[in-house]
Design an enzyme around this catalytic site. Structure first.
Site: not given
Length: 287
Positions: A63, A124
């Site tokens: 994003d 992540y």
């Protein structure tokens, strides 16, 4: 769905990283917004002196504001273009791309490779500090400031209740026709000597906003607003809880993407395209 490389083309793997601060995410968008995909595709078209834009497929779309250190993509190039340019492609891309995005490796991909569907996990990191003075100005685009003291042990206790295969609908933004079943392989937090808390989050795949929602729930536990069992209860309820905040994107970095051995790539590619369901769920397969 077939993923065969068209005759006369070569599938090329790209390993890359970027600072997402000034990007409107990975994927190309209408309206001229700056995106990572658009930037690299434009550079690739320019350095190969092509009239055609060769579309990238990425391991994990990020994003706006999210960073990547170990992103992977692939592109199918005409064999003639690859043959002419591959020796100098890396250096030419470095000269063309903006300083906040880098391609580190460009090589012909093995048979069956698909940057998205061949991946077996994505890892992540989310970084946050509870320093009363705030975030080091040099790290302000990569570390979230949380203005309550955080108990890392309590956060890790809560995280353990989220591991495994579940329907993460309570932590995902739903998308039409997409499953929210994922296998969360690792979720752990460590406070460094500098006081920055790094959460490592690894799963076979992630649904939209999943990592940032999980971190939002754990922060509520860490600062004492919720008990360690609360994130697990939210997960079991299977619906979005208004108390689960999607934390800001700038603390999140895609660190690494894992792939199986070359001979298993095609099988993984096929397996990852199958719609998942949990055992015992309506429509789920048996045994």
């Amino acid at each position: 769905m077939s993923d065969e490389v068209q005759p006369g083309y070569v599938r090329v793997r790209l390993d890359l990283s970027y600072d997402g601060t000034e990007f409107s995410g990975w994927a190309k968008q209408a309206g001229g917004r700056r995106t990572v995909q658009g930037e690299i595709e434009d550079a690739l078209r320019t350095v190969t002196r092509s009239t055609e834009t060769y579309e990238l497929t990425v391991a994990g779309r990020t994003d706006a504001g999210v960073h990547a250190r170990g992103q992977v993509a692939h592109v199918d190039l005409p064999r003639g273009v690859w043959g002419e340019h591959h020796g100098k492609l890396l250096k030419r891309l470095a000269g063309r791309l903006s300083r906040d995005v880098r391609v580190w490796a460009v090589r012909e991909a093995p048979s069956g490779f698909n940057a998205r569907f061949s991946a077996v996990w994505r890892r992540y990191a989310y970084r946050v500090t509870d320093n009363p003075g705030g975030v080091d100005p040099l790290l302000r685009n990569h570390v979230l400031w949380h203005d309550w003291p955080l108990d890392v042990d309590a956060m890790n206790e809560a995280a353990r209740g989220l591991l495994g295969e579940h329907d993460f609908a309570a932590y995902c933004k739903r998308r039409e026709g997409a499953t929210t079943i994922r296998t969360l392989q690792e979720l752990s937090l460590v406070r460094g000597e500098d006081g920055i808390i790094t959460a490592t989050v690894r799963a076979d795949a992630f649904c939209h906003n999943m990592v940032r929602s999980l971190i939002g729930a754990l922060l509520f536990v860490g600062d004492g607003h919720r008990g360690a069992d609360w994130p697990g209860k939210v997960l079991a309820a299977g619906v979005r809880d208004s108390a689960v905040h999607v934390v800001r994107p700038h603390g999140l970095t895609l660190e690494e993407v894992g792939y199986p051995a070359d001979e298993l790539l095609a099988a993984r590619n096929k397996e990852a395209r199958n719609r998942r369901s949990l055992p015992g769920a309506p429509g789920a397969g048996c045994c």
